[in-house]
Scaffold this motif. Structure first.
Motif, PDB file in Angstrom:
ATOM      1  N   ALA A   1       0.940  -1.017   0.100  1.00 32.47           N
ATOM      2  CA  ALA A   1       0.064   0.043   0.160  1.00 32.47           C
ATOM      3  C   ALA A   1       0.857   1.324  -0.159  1.00 32.47           C
ATOM      4  O   ALA A   1       0.826   2.243  -0.832  1.00 32.47           O
ATOM      5  CB  ALA A   1      -1.132   0.045   1.210  1.00 32.47           C
ATOM      6  N   ALA A   2       1.840   1.243   1.061  1.00 29.49           N
ATOM      7  CA  ALA A   2       2.712   2.654   0.943  1.00 29.49           C
ATOM      8  C   ALA A   2       3.547   2.696  -0.311  1.00 29.49           C
ATOM      9  O   ALA A   2       3.900   3.800  -0.736  1.00 29.49           O
ATOM     10  CB  ALA A   2       3.845   2.022   2.013  1.00 29.49           C
ATOM     11  N   ALA A   3       3.766   1.536  -1.248  1.00 26.92           N
ATOM     12  CA  ALA A   3       4.370   1.672  -2.524  1.00 26.92           C
ATOM     13  C   ALA A   3       3.873   1.834  -3.782  1.00 26.92           C
ATOM     14  O   ALA A   3       4.355   2.001  -4.794  1.00 26.92           O
ATOM     15  CB  ALA A   3       5.385   0.364  -2.575  1.00 26.92           C
ATOM     16  N   SER A   4       2.438   1.804  -3.653  1.00 24.02           N
ATOM     17  CA  SER A   4       1.726   1.888  -4.926  1.00 24.02           C
ATOM     18  C   SER A   4       0.976   3.173  -5.176  1.00 24.02           C
ATOM     19  O   SER A   4       0.855   3.916  -4.308  1.00 24.02           O
ATOM     20  CB  SER A   4       0.562   0.705  -4.854  1.00 24.02           C
ATOM     21  OG  SER A   4      -0.507   1.211  -3.764  1.00 24.02           O
ATOM     22  N   ALA A   5       0.761   3.323  -6.316  1.00 27.72           N
ATOM     23  CA  ALA A   5      -0.090   4.633  -6.794  1.00 27.72           C
ATOM     24  C   ALA A   5      -1.109   3.903  -7.785  1.00 27.72           C
ATOM     25  O   ALA A   5      -0.979   4.226  -8.941  1.00 27.72           O
ATOM     26  CB  ALA A   5       0.813   5.697  -7.551  1.00 27.72           C
ATOM     27  N   PRO A   6      -2.175   3.114  -7.171  1.00 25.21           N
ATOM     28  CA  PRO A   6      -3.002   2.523  -8.259  1.00 25.21           C
ATOM     29  C   PRO A   6      -4.099   3.285  -8.861  1.00 25.21           C
ATOM     30  O   PRO A   6      -4.387   4.656  -8.426  1.00 25.21           O
ATOM     31  CB  PRO A   6      -3.668   1.468  -7.190  1.00 25.21           C
ATOM     32  CG  PRO A   6      -3.630   2.234  -5.859  1.00 25.21           C
ATOM     33  CD  PRO A   6      -2.327   3.061  -5.913  1.00 25.21           C
ATOM     34  N   PRO A   7      -4.676   2.974 -10.008  1.00 23.97           N
ATOM     35  CA  PRO A   7      -5.930   3.671 -10.529  1.00 23.97           C
ATOM     36  C   PRO A   7      -7.193   3.342  -9.711  1.00 23.97           C
ATOM     37  O   PRO A   7      -6.942   2.324  -8.782  1.00 23.97           O
ATOM     38  CB  PRO A   7      -6.099   2.871 -11.825  1.00 23.97           C
ATOM     39  CG  PRO A   7      -5.324   1.504 -11.770  1.00 23.97           C
ATOM     40  CD  PRO A   7      -4.487   1.634 -10.633  1.00 23.97           C
ATOM     41  N   ALA A   8      -8.040   4.159  -9.820  1.00 20.29           N
ATOM     42  CA  ALA A   8      -9.232   4.213  -9.196  1.00 20.29           C
ATOM     43  C   ALA A   8     -10.282   2.699  -9.004  1.00 20.29           C
ATOM     44  O   ALA A   8     -10.266   2.583  -7.809  1.00 20.29           O
ATOM     45  CB  ALA A   8     -10.529   5.067  -9.619  1.00 20.29           C
ATOM     46  N   GLU A   9     -10.005   1.965 -10.077  1.00 14.08           N
ATOM     47  CA  GLU A   9     -10.690   0.802  -9.999  1.00 14.08           C
ATOM     48  C   GLU A   9     -10.092   0.034  -9.029  1.00 14.08           C
ATOM     49  O   GLU A   9     -10.650  -1.012  -8.137  1.00 14.08           O
ATOM     50  CB  GLU A   9     -10.835  -0.048 -11.337  1.00 14.08           C
ATOM     51  CG  GLU A   9     -11.067   1.014 -12.550  1.00 14.08           C
ATOM     52  CD  GLU A   9      -9.836   1.747 -13.296  1.00 14.08           C
ATOM     53  OE1 GLU A   9      -8.914   0.972 -13.778  1.00 14.08           O
ATOM     54  OE2 GLU A   9      -9.551   2.801 -12.878  1.00 14.08           O
ATOM     55  N   THR A  10      -8.595  -0.213  -9.122  1.00 13.73           N
ATOM     56  CA  THR A  10      -7.742  -0.871  -8.129  1.00 13.73           C
ATOM     57  C   THR A  10      -8.154  -0.473  -6.725  1.00 13.73           C
ATOM     58  O   THR A  10      -8.383  -1.409  -5.627  1.00 13.73           O
ATOM     59  CB  THR A  10      -6.321  -0.787  -8.525  1.00 13.73           C
ATOM     60  OG1 THR A  10      -6.250  -1.189  -9.986  1.00 13.73           O
ATOM     61  CG2 THR A  10      -5.561  -1.614  -7.703  1.00 13.73           C
ATOM     62  N   VAL A  11      -8.052   0.708  -6.276  1.00 15.64           N
ATOM     63  CA  VAL A  11      -8.333   1.319  -5.091  1.00 15.64           C
ATOM     64  C   VAL A  11      -9.717   0.916  -4.472  1.00 15.64           C
ATOM     65  O   VAL A  11      -9.794   0.156  -3.371  1.00 15.64           O
ATOM     66  CB  VAL A  11      -8.635   3.004  -5.133  1.00 15.64           C
ATOM     67  CG1 VAL A  11      -8.774   3.294  -3.868  1.00 15.64           C
ATOM     68  CG2 VAL A  11      -6.918   3.328  -5.488  1.00 15.64           C
ATOM     69  N   ALA A  12     -10.971   0.995  -5.495  1.00 20.49           N
ATOM     70  CA  ALA A  12     -12.032   0.592  -4.987  1.00 20.49           C
ATOM     71  C   ALA A  12     -12.076  -1.244  -4.673  1.00 20.49           C
ATOM     72  O   ALA A  12     -12.774  -1.638  -3.754  1.00 20.49           O
ATOM     73  CB  ALA A  12     -13.216   0.838  -6.150  1.00 20.49           C
ATOM     74  N   ARG A  13     -11.475  -1.754  -5.576  1.00 17.71           N
ATOM     75  CA  ARG A  13     -11.515  -3.264  -5.510  1.00 17.71           C
ATOM     76  C   ARG A  13     -10.727  -3.572  -4.164  1.00 17.71           C
ATOM     77  O   ARG A  13     -11.360  -4.448  -3.250  1.00 17.71           O
ATOM     78  CB  ARG A  13     -10.954  -4.020  -6.710  1.00 17.71           C
ATOM     79  CG  ARG A  13     -10.704  -5.565  -6.368  1.00 17.71           C
ATOM     80  CD  ARG A  13     -11.059  -6.289  -7.588  1.00 17.71           C
ATOM     81  NE  ARG A  13     -11.201  -7.556  -7.292  1.00 17.71           N
ATOM     82  CZ  ARG A  13      -9.851  -8.482  -7.365  1.00 17.71           C
ATOM     83  NH1 ARG A  13      -9.089  -7.937  -8.056  1.00 17.71           N
ATOM     84  NH2 ARG A  13     -10.056  -9.801  -7.130  1.00 17.71           N
ATOM     85  N   ALA A  14      -9.595  -2.936  -3.895  1.00 18.33           N
ATOM     86  CA  ALA A  14      -8.864  -3.232  -2.694  1.00 18.33           C
ATOM     87  C   ALA A  14      -9.536  -2.851  -1.487  1.00 18.33           C
ATOM     88  O   ALA A  14      -9.347  -3.522  -0.382  1.00 18.33           O
ATOM     89  CB  ALA A  14      -7.325  -2.635  -2.849  1.00 18.33           C
ATOM     90  N   THR A  15     -10.192  -1.690  -1.473  1.00 16.59           N
ATOM     91  CA  THR A  15     -10.997  -1.260  -0.343  1.00 16.59           C
ATOM     92  C   THR A  15     -11.957  -2.175   0.056  1.00 16.59           C
ATOM     93  O   THR A  15     -12.237  -2.559   1.160  1.00 16.59           O
ATOM     94  CB  THR A  15     -11.645   0.162  -0.568  1.00 16.59           C
ATOM     95  OG1 THR A  15     -10.509   0.882  -0.889  1.00 16.59           O
ATOM     96  CG2 THR A  15     -12.349   0.711   0.719  1.00 16.59           C
ATOM     97  N   ALA A  16     -12.815  -2.876  -1.045  1.00 19.79           N
ATOM     98  CA  ALA A  16     -13.648  -3.694  -0.551  1.00 19.79           C
ATOM     99  C   ALA A  16     -13.230  -4.838   0.262  1.00 19.79           C
ATOM    100  O   ALA A  16     -13.693  -5.539   0.951  1.00 19.79           O
ATOM    101  CB  ALA A  16     -14.443  -4.057  -1.929  1.00 19.79           C
ATOM    102  N   LEU A  17     -12.228  -5.414  -0.406  1.00 17.94           N
ATOM    103  CA  LEU A  17     -11.471  -6.696   0.016  1.00 17.94           C
ATOM    104  C   LEU A  17     -10.890  -6.383   1.241  1.00 17.94           C
ATOM    105  O   LEU A  17     -11.119  -7.279   2.263  1.00 17.94           O
ATOM    106  CB  LEU A  17     -10.035  -7.237  -0.999  1.00 17.94           C
ATOM    107  CG  LEU A  17     -10.454  -7.623  -2.358  1.00 17.94           C
ATOM    108  CD1 LEU A  17      -9.269  -7.885  -3.277  1.00 17.94           C
ATOM    109  CD2 LEU A  17     -11.166  -9.148  -2.253  1.00 17.94           C
ATOM    110  N   LEU A  18     -10.447  -5.141   1.434  1.00 18.12           N
ATOM    111  CA  LEU A  18      -9.767  -4.913   2.927  1.00 18.12           C
ATOM    112  C   LEU A  18     -11.142  -4.912   3.887  1.00 18.12           C
ATOM    113  O   LEU A  18     -10.941  -5.441   4.962  1.00 18.12           O
ATOM    114  CB  LEU A  18      -9.074  -3.635   2.955  1.00 18.12           C
ATOM    115  CG  LEU A  18      -7.657  -3.696   2.269  1.00 18.12           C
ATOM    116  CD1 LEU A  18      -7.080  -2.398   2.137  1.00 18.12           C
ATOM    117  CD2 LEU A  18      -6.811  -4.586   2.992  1.00 18.12           C
ATOM    118  N   ALA A  19     -12.105  -4.290   3.506  1.00 15.98           N
ATOM    119  CA  ALA A  19     -13.384  -4.315   4.409  1.00 15.98           C
ATOM    120  C   ALA A  19     -13.831  -5.708   4.802  1.00 15.98           C
ATOM    121  O   ALA A  19     -14.179  -5.799   5.958  1.00 15.98           O
ATOM    122  CB  ALA A  19     -14.378  -3.317   3.721  1.00 15.98           C
TER     123      ALA A  19
END
Ligand SMILES: CCCCCCCC(=O)SCCNC(=O)CCNC(=O)[C@H](O)C(C)(C)COP(=O)(O)OP(=O)(O)OC[C@H]1O[C@@H](n2cnc3c(N)ncnc32)[C@H](O)[C@@H]1OP(=O)(O)O
Length: 213
Positions: free
Chosen positions: A47-65
């Motif tokens: 997470a600290a090393a990435s600068a992902p596109p919005a779709e990736t952010v949304a998917r990762a946020t859902a997985l983390l939740a």
């Protein structure tokens, strides 16, 4: 206590209090628990090393939740928690500070290896000063309570930053017990990148009275 003949982190002698604390957590830890902690540490670095596109952010946020909800359904009191209590493992099963792997030890000195990830970067691939202090607290605290010494708490920790501490490289940390006066233990530590001195610290640890927490 003689120097360890075959240095290995899991053979570091634990005082009775810490042995009981750690063994109880090990006995209760479910299969795969340490893999979960390793994944969490890798996640923090990713997470600290990435600068992902919005779709990736949304998917990762859902997985983390999802993951957070799964774990939160099994919340326990501090006495029952497993996190941070596996003292025979480098990193002792926590992700707050980077894993400290003890390479050698005596009753008065430990030498260990540590690699900071991107999660602990302050700026420009240099480790955040607070993370360096965290490492010293961990290393000095580990030595303070080594062998048969009663458990202690840090009451004072002073860190001097001598040069930038790099991310992503194995560093050497050395801690020494300078002296004991009743419940007070004075310790010092150095952190090096090869020969280069990155930081040094001194700390005062106070042995707890029986029953004190
Ligand atoms: C295995 C995992 C390794 C990880 C290690 C991590 C270690 C930690 O981070 S511990 C967490 C951070 N530390 C804390 O939260 C400690 C907070 N402080 C406390 O809880 C209490 O001060 C405690 C319990 C340690 C001691 O309290 P208490 O028993 O009442 O001691 P107290 O009577 O105040 O002091 C005893 C002596 O120490 C001295 N002392 C206390 N604090 C300090 C200080 N900061 N600097 C210098 N001397 C001090 C006192 O002056 C006194 O000296 P003397 O006996 O000569 O009069």
């Amino acid at each position: 206590m003689t120097p360890s003949p075959e240095p290995a982190h899991d053979r570091v002698p634990l005082a009775p209090f810490w042995r009981q604390w750690s063994d109880r957590a090990v006995a209760r830890a479910p299969a795969g628990w340490t893999g979960l902690i390793d994944e969490l540490r890798d996640l923090q670095d990713a997470a600290a090393a990435s600068a992902p596109p919005a779709e990736t952010v949304a998917r990762a946020t859902a997985l983390l939740a999802d993951a957070r909800r799964l774990l939160a359904a099994h919340t326990v009191a501090d006495d029952e928690q497993l996190y941070g209590k596996l003292l025979r493992l480098p990193g002792r099963g926590q992700t707050l500070s980077p894993p400290l792997r003890l390479l050698s030890w005596t009753a008065t000195e430990i030498v260990g290896e540590v690699t900071f990830g991107r999660f602990h970067s302050g700026s420009n691939d240099a480790v955040h000063g607070g993370a360096v202090a965290l490492l010293f607290d961990e290393a000095l605290g580990r030595l303070s309570d080594l062998d048969d010494r009663p458990p202690s708490r840090t009451v004072s920790l002073r860190v001097e930053f001598r040069s930038l501490t790099p991310v992503g490289r194995p560093l050497t940390v050395r801690a020494r017990l300078l002296g004991q006066d009743g419940r007070k233990r004075r310790l010092a530590g150095v952190l090096r990148d090869g020969e280069r001195l990155c930081a040094e610290a001194d700390g005062l640890f106070l042995a707890l009275r029986p029953g004190q927490r």
